[in-house]
Scaffold this active site. Structure first.
Site, PDB file in Angstrom:
ATOM      1  N   GLU A   5       0.809  -1.222   0.000  1.00  0.00           N
ATOM      2  CA  GLU A   5       0.000   0.000   0.000  1.00  0.00           C
ATOM      3  C   GLU A   5       0.845   1.275   0.000  1.00  0.00           C
ATOM      4  O   GLU A   5       0.797   2.059   0.966  1.00  0.00           O
ATOM      5  CB  GLU A   5      -0.956  -0.009   1.208  1.00  0.00           C
ATOM      6  CG  GLU A   5      -1.876  -1.219   1.225  1.00  0.00           C
ATOM      7  CD  GLU A   5      -2.814  -1.261   2.437  1.00  0.00           C
ATOM      8  OE1 GLU A   5      -2.709  -0.392   3.306  1.00  0.00           O
ATOM      9  OE2 GLU A   5      -3.650  -2.179   2.491  1.00  0.00           O
ATOM     10  N   GLU A  22      -4.949  -8.955   0.784  1.00  0.00           N
ATOM     11  CA  GLU A  22      -5.595  -8.685   2.075  1.00  0.00           C
ATOM     12  C   GLU A  22      -7.090  -8.520   1.849  1.00  0.00           C
ATOM     13  O   GLU A  22      -7.502  -7.868   0.891  1.00  0.00           O
ATOM     14  CB  GLU A  22      -5.107  -7.363   2.709  1.00  0.00           C
ATOM     15  CG  GLU A  22      -3.701  -7.381   3.227  1.00  0.00           C
ATOM     16  CD  GLU A  22      -3.288  -6.062   3.877  1.00  0.00           C
ATOM     17  OE1 GLU A  22      -4.168  -5.288   4.316  1.00  0.00           O
ATOM     18  OE2 GLU A  22      -2.079  -5.804   3.931  1.00  0.00           O
TER      19      GLU A  22
HETATM   20  O1  IFM Z   1      -3.707  -3.549   9.226  1.00  0.00           O
HETATM   21  C1  IFM Z   1      -3.720  -2.994   7.949  1.00  0.00           C
HETATM   22  C2  IFM Z   1      -2.567  -3.507   7.127  1.00  0.00           C
HETATM   23  O2  IFM Z   1      -1.339  -3.298   7.734  1.00  0.00           O
HETATM   24  C3  IFM Z   1      -2.547  -2.838   5.778  1.00  0.00           C
HETATM   25  N1  IFM Z   1      -3.838  -2.929   5.144  1.00  0.00           N
HETATM   26  C4  IFM Z   1      -5.011  -2.592   5.896  1.00  0.00           C
HETATM   27  C5  IFM Z   1      -5.001  -3.318   7.221  1.00  0.00           C
HETATM   28  C6  IFM Z   1      -6.259  -2.952   8.025  1.00  0.00           C
HETATM   29  O3  IFM Z   1      -6.310  -1.585   8.249  1.00  0.00           O
END
Ligand code: IFM
Length: 449
Positions: free
Chosen positions: A162, A354
């Site tokens: 990200e 994710e």
């Molecule tokens: O915890 C975070 C992660 O580190 C990066 N993506 C979003 C998740 C939830 O906010």
């Protein structure tokens, strides 16, 4: 029998779970320093202990086996390998990840290694952080060491997690380190993050690892107008450039979106415009998508001075279901994203790197955590992935965020995303009902071939 053309797994990141931040000669990260400053993190929580995974990793690997996890996405902490960010290697830091990777392979779990999940060595932050171009070069050197050391065992590599968050939350909103609020600085940082990805891509090609696959994990969201008014629809198109295409376009097409270029011209920002040609198109073998929610956007009516037209989000209608983060639960968005990316980039291999939700989990009197809403969330999102795959989108894996409850950045330990509950004072782990449910999904997938 494992059916490994589609992995079901889980993800974590180093700072969020490891603890033992100064063990074995590790340097400090900018997050450790930021979190130590009162007021930066909810409840003044710090990542000092987190899930104590650095010391409990063997037992944690056993928990992964118990759940039947097929792929595990984790990150390596740059300051453990290069305490100063560059220069002398800290062998003990490398050894920890060597043990972790061995432990995964021994259990038949495919590792996916993220090189940067926001842990910049503090020594480099003090030299300007990502705004300093040298940092991109040091990152490529760190990546080179990791690839040389583990490239024979780790097939799936991710450069950045990200980069939009590093850029916007760290340098425009100021809620992540270094806590800046400066659009010009943020734009320079974004470019250097992309440049560092490019440098690692180049190195990856030189090494030509027989099985190696390199990707990047982007936080993407479908963007929709808060209404069908033309100004809201136009604002949605611009916000899409800001949130999605700022990073997608350079990686896949080698250009910045026109809307961003216009914004830079308007604000007198030249850094990314002057350096666009150092970014090539198609610098990934696969794209990682982190998906949580969609964004509704409204146009600026010019009646207040609360910001830029490009950057404004609409208030969400109060009746929409949300998670503990206040993020709308919108499973269809995952299908929308997958099909859009597939249409624009035919047959690009994709991973959901994710997806998950925070809910206010409780340990009940019988010792169980019955997180029915998380089961529902995961079920509905997995159904959207299945639908996209049935239509031919090349999704190669789905990784739940997260394996454990963990340090949720500026929200501290207040938000729980895990399949496994962590009782922080005792470090006891409890597999939640969603964890058992997920295990059953993995079992069924393999049973059906
Ligand atoms: O915890 C975070 C992660 O580190 C990066 N993506 C979003 C998740 C939830 O906010």
């Amino acid at each position: 029998m494992h059916n490994r053309d589609f992995y079901l797994g889980a993800a974590t990141s180093a700072l969020q779970i490891e603890g033992s931040l100064s063990a074995d000669g590790s340097g400090k990260s900018s997050w450790e320093v930021f979190a130590a400053k009162p007021g930066n993190v909810f409840n003044n929580d710090t990542p000092t202990f987190a899930c104590d995974h650095y010391r409990r990793y063997e037992a944690d690997l056993d928990l992964m086996s118990e759940l039947g996890i097929e792929m595990y996405r984790f990150s390596t902490a740059w300051p453990r390998i290069f305490p100063q960010g560059y220069g002398a290697i800290n062998q003990k830091g490398l050894d920890f990840y060597a043990r972790l990777i061995e432990g995964l392979l021994k259990r038949g779990i495919e590792p996916m290694l993220t090189l940067y999940h926001w842990e910049l060595p503090q020594a480099l932050q003090e030299r300007g952080g990502w705004a300093n171009r040298d940092v991109a070069k040091y990152f490529a050197d760190y990546a080179g060491i990791m690839l040389e050391r583990f490239g024979d065992r780790v097939k799936y590599w991710i450069t950045h997690n990200e980069p939009w968050v590093t850029t916007v939350l760290g340098h425009l909103e100021g809620v992540h380190p270094p806590g800046s609020k400066d659009f010009s600085l943020a734009s320079q940082v974004a470019h250097n993050l992309l440049y560092s990805h490019q440098l690692v891509w180049n190195r990856f090609q030189e090494l030509s690892l027989p099985q190696g696959q390199l990707g990047i994990a982007l936080n993407l969201s479908p963007i929709q107008g808060g209404s069908n008014q033309p100004e809201d629809l136009a604002a949605a198109a611009r916000y899409d450039a800001f949130l999605n295409r700022w990073f997608l376009d350079p990686i896949l097409k080698g250009t910045y979106p026109e809307e961003m270029c216009a914004l830079w011209r308007e604000h007198g920002v030249s850094y990314p415009l002057e350096r666009m040609e150092e970014l090539q198109a198609g610098t990934v073998d696969f794209l990682g998508i982190n998906y949580y929610t969609r964004n509704l956007v409204k146009g600026w009516d010019g009646k207040d001075d609360s910001g830029d037209d490009l950057l404004r989000l609409a208030q969400m209608p109060p009746e929409l279901a949300v998670t503990e983060m206040g993020w709308e639960i919108y499973p269809a968005g995952l299908y929308e994203l997958l099909t859009r990316i597939n249409q624009e980039n035919k047959d690009l291999p994709l991973f959901i790197t994710e997806n998950g939700a925070a809910f206010a989990d409780q340990v009940e009197a019988d010792g169980q955590v019955k997180d029915e809403r998380r089961i529902e969330y995961l079920r509905e999102h997995l159904a959207q992935v299945r639908k996209a795959r049935e239509e031919g989108v090349k999704v190669q894996g789905y990784l739940a965020w997260s394996l454990f409850d963990n340090f949720e950045w500026a929200f501290g330990y207040d938000k729980r995303f895990g399949l496994i509950y962590v009782d922080y004072p005792t470090q006891k782990r409890i597999i939640k009902k969603s964890g058992y449910w997920y295990r059953e999904q993995i079992r069924r997938k393999n049973e059906n071939g």
